[in-house]
Design an enzyme around this catalytic site. Structure first.
Site, mmCIF file in Angstrom:
data_model
loop_
_atom_site.group_PDB
_atom_site.id
_atom_site.type_symbol
_atom_site.label_atom_id
_atom_site.label_comp_id
_atom_site.label_asym_id
_atom_site.label_seq_id
_atom_site.Cartn_x
_atom_site.Cartn_y
_atom_site.Cartn_z
ATOM 1 N N HIS A 49 -5.876 -2.067 3.889
ATOM 2 C CA HIS A 49 -4.909 -3.159 3.701
ATOM 3 C C HIS A 49 -3.504 -2.705 4.097
ATOM 4 O O HIS A 49 -2.802 -3.382 4.858
ATOM 5 C CB HIS A 49 -4.942 -3.604 2.239
ATOM 6 C CG HIS A 49 -3.917 -4.630 1.874
ATOM 7 N ND1 HIS A 49 -4.217 -5.953 1.681
ATOM 8 C CD2 HIS A 49 -2.578 -4.520 1.641
ATOM 9 C CE1 HIS A 49 -3.123 -6.619 1.362
ATOM 10 N NE2 HIS A 49 -2.105 -5.767 1.322
ATOM 11 N N GLU A 50 -3.071 -1.531 3.581
ATOM 12 C CA GLU A 50 -1.711 -1.068 3.866
ATOM 13 C C GLU A 50 -1.544 -0.707 5.342
ATOM 14 O O GLU A 50 -0.519 -1.007 5.950
ATOM 15 C CB GLU A 50 -1.370 0.139 2.984
ATOM 16 C CG GLU A 50 -1.425 -0.124 1.489
ATOM 17 C CD GLU A 50 -0.607 -1.324 1.042
ATOM 18 O OE1 GLU A 50 0.348 -1.707 1.747
ATOM 19 O OE2 GLU A 50 -0.932 -1.894 -0.014
ATOM 20 N N GLU A 61 0.214 -11.253 4.362
ATOM 21 C CA GLU A 61 -0.612 -10.641 3.334
ATOM 22 C C GLU A 61 -2.093 -10.941 3.577
ATOM 23 O O GLU A 61 -2.955 -10.079 3.386
ATOM 24 C CB GLU A 61 -0.183 -11.160 1.954
ATOM 25 C CG GLU A 61 -0.735 -10.365 0.795
ATOM 26 C CD GLU A 61 -0.221 -8.943 0.724
ATOM 27 O OE1 GLU A 61 -0.933 -8.093 0.156
ATOM 28 O OE2 GLU A 61 0.886 -8.667 1.251
ATOM 29 N N HIS A 116 1.329 -12.805 -1.913
ATOM 30 C CA HIS A 116 0.039 -12.312 -2.391
ATOM 31 C C HIS A 116 -0.861 -13.456 -2.852
ATOM 32 O O HIS A 116 -2.092 -13.316 -2.861
ATOM 33 C CB HIS A 116 0.229 -11.324 -3.547
ATOM 34 C CG HIS A 116 0.843 -10.023 -3.134
ATOM 35 N ND1 HIS A 116 2.202 -9.816 -3.141
ATOM 36 C CD2 HIS A 116 0.281 -8.873 -2.681
ATOM 37 C CE1 HIS A 116 2.451 -8.578 -2.730
ATOM 38 N NE2 HIS A 116 1.306 -7.992 -2.440
#
EC number: 3.4.24.-
Length: 627
Positions: free
Chosen positions: A320-321, A344, A408
């Protein structure tokens, strides 16, 4: 071939393209895009004083091309002024993805000084640090205004502030560190292989196969130094978070797997597509319950969670990062509003696909985010892609005002769309996925859905992208990769409608030749009113396919009265369309997807049309079954 930055003059200044483009297909695409800008300045919202900087060009297998530009106005960068020129295989203009609503017409002399901008940002945001201001044109929202851009450090971390240069006020801020917050209890991937570098004395956690990506130890500080992990026997950690190397193993393995996913699935050589490896910082701070991508330092950071017992280093968190970095590298999605949700969501989507690529037997692939780190201490994940609202705050469906949510949670719309496109609606092996409009969606598979999302991100999305624009852009990407006629294009359109973005429509007339429909000569016996009537077509050969397509075109004053069913040679029945009393529209021209379970039977297939309400007559014009 490396593409050098090319500056073009916009507005009334002519662009000169070479008589014959030389070099690579990308060079030819750039030259043609420049010429198309010169011929169509209004399409890119050109203004006198504009300059356009080529970021990159991509040429697809079908010959279409996508050339991405940044915009400068009077020498000032225009944030939100980026655009992509789409070139058809024959060289014609195939559209432009652009965020600006009108040419920039801003004054370039600020009334607010740089010093005043610093004071405004510090006071309004309670910033502990404020960096050097840069004068820009802020095009976010569609119009250009003069502004100052400043790096700031606030309570939540590193951020960027945009301050109006006409009156002293903060226009917006966006986080420069994108985080997944939570706690975990162990290492998550079991025994995994690691690529390291051997020195005379020891082994270093430096991956020579992936651009010398390194994993280093922040030693529970925030300032460093970050010391590259070393070991004398190349055996790392013991699976216990208390062991200094264990969390580093998860990060080094996760970043390597994500690198391989981007390379082998999407053809991307690292975050910035330059072959340069990543830097991953482990044990950052004391009990820091975060993981983040720093867009200023270009590093990934991982904390150990509460009491150091649950490091935030699971495979999907790492992927994800790292995907936040890719989003930044391909042009960026501003981390606020609907583009923030898409930002996101992109990390959730591509991070999850990297987890499927790894296919780790201990951390099995799924459509849950952060389930291993157990942020709530209950075993619940951070997010559910198949039904985002299960977390209690994310949204399954788009609505007017979703831009006001934290990215998010607005990301749920993108996550839900992707799941429906890939896996379909209803009961799936990964969870039951409802639709917002009551429709049924048959998925196209993860591979195609991944290629479509990434192609749209890299070649269509602009920094201020909305969900409506993402719908149009993913459909354009689908047409590039798989064509407009077929189940892939249709599923993408249906999946967006199923999350409340746009309505389902299909280019029926354009795609008629694909199905080679046999049109009935009028007059034909009408469909019984009420009652069923059968038509038969013949399939000569067996096939092996999961999904077939049934194209139907018929007349009826109120198509909601009709029930459509397909019957196989062996008598298997597949419901295509149920009656719907609320559907008062006339006529029907659509294509239905049928799950065949891998077997396409040879013999006569039957279409059954039943009018369930008496009083109105209809005729079948044509139908076809296509594998």
């Amino acid at each position: 071939m490396a593409l050098a930055a090319v500056l073009l003059c916009g507005g009334a200044v002519a662009l000169t393209a070479p008589a014959q483009a030389a070099g690579s297909p990308e060079d030819a695409a750039i030259a043609r895009a420049q010429e198309l800008i010169r011929l169509n300045p209004a399409a890119v919202r050109a203004a006198d004083g504009d300059r356009y900087e080529v970021i990159r060009a991509a040429v697809t297998r079908t010959g279409s091309a996508h050339v991405r530009f940044n915009r400068l106005f009077q020498g000032l960068p225009v944030v939100g002024g980026d655009f992509v020129v789409h070139v058809a295989p024959d060289g014609a203009l195939d559209g432009v993805s652009v965020s600006l609503d009108a040419p920039v017409a801003a004054a370039t002399e600020p009334k607010v000084t740089a010093a005043q901008a610093v004071t405004t940002a510090r006071d309004a945001l309670r910033a502990t640090e404020v960096g050097t201001p840069q004068l820009i044109v802020d095009g976010v929202g569609g119009t250009g205004r003069l502004a100052w851009r400043l790096p700031v450090t606030v309570a939540t971390g590193e951020a960027e502030a945009v301050v109006d240069a006409v009156e002293p006020r903060v226009l917006r801020t966006q986080a420069l560190e994108h985080t997944a917050t939570g706690t975990g209890h162990s290492v998550y991937g079991g025994q995994v292989p690691l690529n390291t570098t051997q020195t005379i004395f020891d082994y270093k956690m430096i991956d020579p196969l992936r651009g010398n990506s390194k994993t280093c130890d922040m030693q529970h500080t925030t300032a460093g130094p970050c010391v590259t992990f070393a070991d004398v026997n190349n055996i790392w950690g013991n699976g216990d978070p208390a062991h200094n190397q264990s969390a580093a193993v998860d990060v080094h393995y996760g970043s390597a797997n994500t690198w391989d996913f981007y390379l082998n699935v999407l053809g991307r050589h690292g975050i910035f597509d330059d072959g340069v490896g990543t830097t991953s910082q482990v044990h950052r701070g004391v009990d820091w319950a975060n993981a983040s991508w720093s867009s200023t330092q270009k590093v990934m950071r991982y904390g150990d969670g509460s009491n150091g017992l649950r490091p935030l280093v699971s495979l999907d968190v790492v992927a994800h990062e790292m995907s936040h970095g890719v989003t930044q590298a391909v042009g960026g999605l501003i981390y606020s509003g609907e583009s923030g949700g898409l930002n996101e969501g992109t990390s959730d989507i591509l991070g999850t696909m990297a987890e499927f690529y790894a296919n780790n037997a201990v951390d099995t692939p799924d459509y849950l985010l952060g389930e291993e780190i157990d942020i709530f201490g209950t075993g619940d994940p951070l997010r559910y892609m198949y039904q985002p609202s299960l977390d209690g705050i994310s949204k399954d469906c788009w609505y007017n005002g979703i831009a006001n949510l934290d990215p998010h949670f607005s990301s749920g719309v993108a996550n839900h769309f992707f799941f429906l496109a890939a896996e379909g609606s209803g009961n799936t092996p990964y969870g039951a996925s409802p639709t917002c409009n009551g429709s049924s969606v048959v998925g196209i598979g993860r591979d195609r859905a991944t290629q479509i999302w990434y192609h749209a991100l890299a070649n269509y999305f602009t920094s201020d992208e909305t969900f409506a624009e993402a719908r149009a852009d993913t459909l354009a990407a689908t047409a590039d990769l798989y064509g407009k006629c077929g189940s892939t294009y249709r599923t993408v359109a249906m999946a967006w409608a199923a999350v409340g973005v746009g309505t389902y429509s299909y280019p029926w007339k354009l795609c008629i030749p694909k199905w080679n429909l046999v049109w009935e000569e009028w007059p034909q016996p009408p469909i019984l009113d009420p009652g069923p009537i059968k038509w038969i077509t013949k399939v000569q050969e067996k096939g092996t396919l999961e999904v077939a397509e049934v194209a139907v075109n018929l007349t009826h004053p109120r198509r909601g009265d009709l029930r459509l069913e397909l019957v196989s040679p062996a008598g298997r029945s597949y419901l295509l369309k149920a009656p719907d009393a609320k559907d008062r529209a006339a006529d029907l021209a659509d294509v239905y997807q049928v799950r065949l379970g891998g077997v396409a039977e040879a013999g006569e297939w039957t279409l059954v049309v039943e009018d369930v309400v008496k009083g109105e007559q209809s005729h079948l014009r044509g139908w076809s079954l296509l594998y």
